[in-house]
Write a protein that holds these residues in place. Structure first.
Motif, mmCIF file in Angstrom:
data_model
loop_
_atom_site.group_PDB
_atom_site.id
_atom_site.type_symbol
_atom_site.label_atom_id
_atom_site.label_comp_id
_atom_site.label_asym_id
_atom_site.label_seq_id
_atom_site.Cartn_x
_atom_site.Cartn_y
_atom_site.Cartn_z
ATOM 1 N N LEU A 129 23.520 31.750 49.091
ATOM 2 C CA LEU A 129 24.355 32.897 48.736
ATOM 3 C C LEU A 129 25.567 33.039 48.716
ATOM 4 O O LEU A 129 26.241 33.507 47.752
ATOM 5 N N SER A 130 26.306 32.634 49.676
ATOM 6 C CA SER A 130 27.576 32.773 49.797
ATOM 7 C C SER A 130 28.334 31.950 48.893
ATOM 8 O O SER A 130 29.539 32.299 48.241
ATOM 9 N N PHE A 131 28.264 30.708 48.410
ATOM 10 C CA PHE A 131 28.471 29.914 47.508
ATOM 11 C C PHE A 131 28.530 30.684 46.125
ATOM 12 O O PHE A 131 29.356 30.633 45.425
ATOM 13 N N ALA A 132 27.102 31.057 45.916
ATOM 14 C CA ALA A 132 26.820 31.288 44.442
ATOM 15 C C ALA A 132 27.369 32.562 44.205
ATOM 16 O O ALA A 132 28.032 32.832 43.031
ATOM 17 N N TYR A 133 27.468 33.660 45.161
ATOM 18 C CA TYR A 133 28.067 34.888 45.011
ATOM 19 C C TYR A 133 29.641 34.894 44.856
ATOM 20 O O TYR A 133 30.388 35.505 43.878
ATOM 21 N N ALA A 134 30.162 34.029 45.593
ATOM 22 C CA ALA A 134 31.892 34.005 45.579
ATOM 23 C C ALA A 134 32.139 33.340 44.247
ATOM 24 O O ALA A 134 32.923 33.687 43.514
ATOM 25 N N THR A 135 31.283 32.412 43.941
ATOM 26 C CA THR A 135 31.760 31.583 42.559
ATOM 27 C C THR A 135 31.475 32.678 41.530
ATOM 28 O O THR A 135 32.436 32.717 40.563
ATOM 29 N N TRP A 136 30.477 33.014 41.484
ATOM 30 C CA TRP A 136 29.965 34.370 40.178
ATOM 31 C C TRP A 136 31.051 35.463 40.290
ATOM 32 O O TRP A 136 31.662 35.557 38.976
ATOM 33 N N SER A 137 31.225 35.903 41.198
ATOM 34 C CA SER A 137 32.214 37.105 41.260
ATOM 35 C C SER A 137 33.633 36.865 40.911
ATOM 36 O O SER A 137 34.301 37.422 40.227
ATOM 37 N N GLY A 138 34.000 35.580 41.650
ATOM 38 C CA GLY A 138 35.459 35.184 41.314
ATOM 39 C C GLY A 138 35.806 34.742 39.891
ATOM 40 O O GLY A 138 36.923 35.052 39.199
ATOM 41 N N ALA A 139 34.881 33.860 39.376
ATOM 42 C CA ALA A 139 34.926 33.339 38.196
ATOM 43 C C ALA A 139 34.717 34.439 37.141
ATOM 44 O O ALA A 139 35.519 34.417 35.915
ATOM 45 N N GLY A 140 33.733 35.263 37.336
ATOM 46 C CA GLY A 140 33.617 36.424 36.394
ATOM 47 C C GLY A 140 34.814 37.324 36.307
ATOM 48 O O GLY A 140 35.300 37.677 35.294
ATOM 49 N N THR A 141 35.381 37.599 37.564
ATOM 50 C CA THR A 141 36.570 38.256 37.481
ATOM 51 C C THR A 141 37.917 37.603 36.775
ATOM 52 O O THR A 141 38.597 38.071 35.976
ATOM 53 N N ALA A 142 38.118 36.373 37.188
ATOM 54 C CA ALA A 142 39.159 35.660 36.431
ATOM 55 C C ALA A 142 38.928 35.480 34.870
ATOM 56 O O ALA A 142 39.865 36.003 34.175
ATOM 57 N N LEU A 143 37.640 35.182 34.299
ATOM 58 C CA LEU A 143 37.476 35.193 32.870
ATOM 59 C C LEU A 143 37.495 36.613 32.332
ATOM 60 O O LEU A 143 37.938 36.543 31.272
ATOM 61 N N THR A 144 37.193 37.537 32.938
ATOM 62 C CA THR A 144 37.230 38.987 32.515
ATOM 63 C C THR A 144 38.696 39.316 32.318
ATOM 64 O O THR A 144 39.172 40.000 31.414
ATOM 65 N N ALA A 145 39.624 39.053 33.315
ATOM 66 C CA ALA A 145 40.789 39.283 33.139
ATOM 67 C C ALA A 145 41.645 38.506 32.158
ATOM 68 O O ALA A 145 42.521 39.074 31.310
ATOM 69 N N VAL A 146 41.133 37.129 31.745
ATOM 70 C CA VAL A 146 41.820 36.362 30.790
ATOM 71 C C VAL A 146 41.528 37.012 29.322
ATOM 72 O O VAL A 146 42.241 37.231 28.552
ATOM 73 N N ILE A 147 39.920 37.420 29.339
ATOM 74 C CA ILE A 147 39.700 38.221 28.117
ATOM 75 C C ILE A 147 40.355 39.706 27.903
ATOM 76 O O ILE A 147 40.913 39.934 26.872
ATOM 77 N N GLY A 148 40.530 40.259 29.019
ATOM 78 C CA GLY A 148 41.364 41.495 28.805
ATOM 79 C C GLY A 148 42.684 41.147 28.371
ATOM 80 O O GLY A 148 43.331 42.126 27.526
ATOM 81 N N GLY A 149 43.418 39.952 28.754
ATOM 82 C CA GLY A 149 44.777 39.740 28.325
ATOM 83 C C GLY A 149 44.851 39.363 26.868
ATOM 84 O O GLY A 149 45.867 39.898 25.883
ATOM 85 N N PHE A 150 44.044 38.619 26.537
ATOM 86 C CA PHE A 150 43.786 37.924 25.299
ATOM 87 C C PHE A 150 43.131 38.804 24.117
ATOM 88 O O PHE A 150 43.830 38.892 22.771
#
Length: 114
Positions: A56-77
Motif C-alpha cells: 500500500l505505501s509504495f503503490a499509494y505514494a507512487t500513484w499520488s505523486g506521479a498523478g500530481t506531477a503529471l497533472t501539474a505538467v498537463i496544467g502547464g502545457f
C-alpha cells in the motif's frame, strides 16, 4: 509485474479524470463530466487490482505523486497555468520523496524482523 501495469494504468486514468474535472466546468459540461466519473471509477478499480500484489505505501505514494506531477505538467502545457521555479522544485521534491519512501520500503528495522 501485473501490479505495476495496473498501477500505471490507474495513474493515467486518474490524470485523465482530473483533466476532465477541469474541462467539466463544475459539472456543467456533460461529456467531460462523464469522463470524470469514468476516469476515476476505472482508476480506483485498477488501483485496487494493483494493491493485490503491491504494498500500500509504495503503490499509494507512487500513484499520488506521479498523478500530481503529471497533472501539474498537463496544467502547464494544456491549460497555460504558470510553470515557474518553485512549482518545478516542488515537483522534484515530490518525486524525490517517493523515491525515498520506496527505497525505505524494502528495508526493515531490527524490531520489525523479530
Amino acid at each position: 509485474m501485473k501490479g505495476f501495469i495496473f498501477l500505471a494504468l490507474a495513474i493515467l486514468l486518474e490524470v485523465f479524470g482530473s483533466t476532465m474535472l477541469k474541462l467539466s466546468d463544475g459539472f456543467t459540461n456533460l461529456w467531460p463530466s462523464v469522463g470524470v466519473a469514468t476516469g476515476f471509477l476505472a482508476a480506483f478499480t485498477l488501483f485496487s487490482f494493483a494493491l493485490k500484489t503491491l504494498p500500500l505505501s509504495f503503490a499509494y505514494a507512487t500513484w499520488s505523486g506521479a498523478g500530481t506531477a503529471l497533472t501539474a505538467v498537463i496544467g502547464g502545457f494544456v491549460f497555460g497555468e504558470s510553470f515557474h521555479f518553485l512549482k518545478i522544485s516542488g515537483l522534484f521534491l515530490i518525486i524525490f520523496g517517493i523515491a525515498l519512501l520506496n527505497a525505505s520500503a524494502g528495508k526493515q528495522t531490527q524490531s520489525e524482523k523479530t
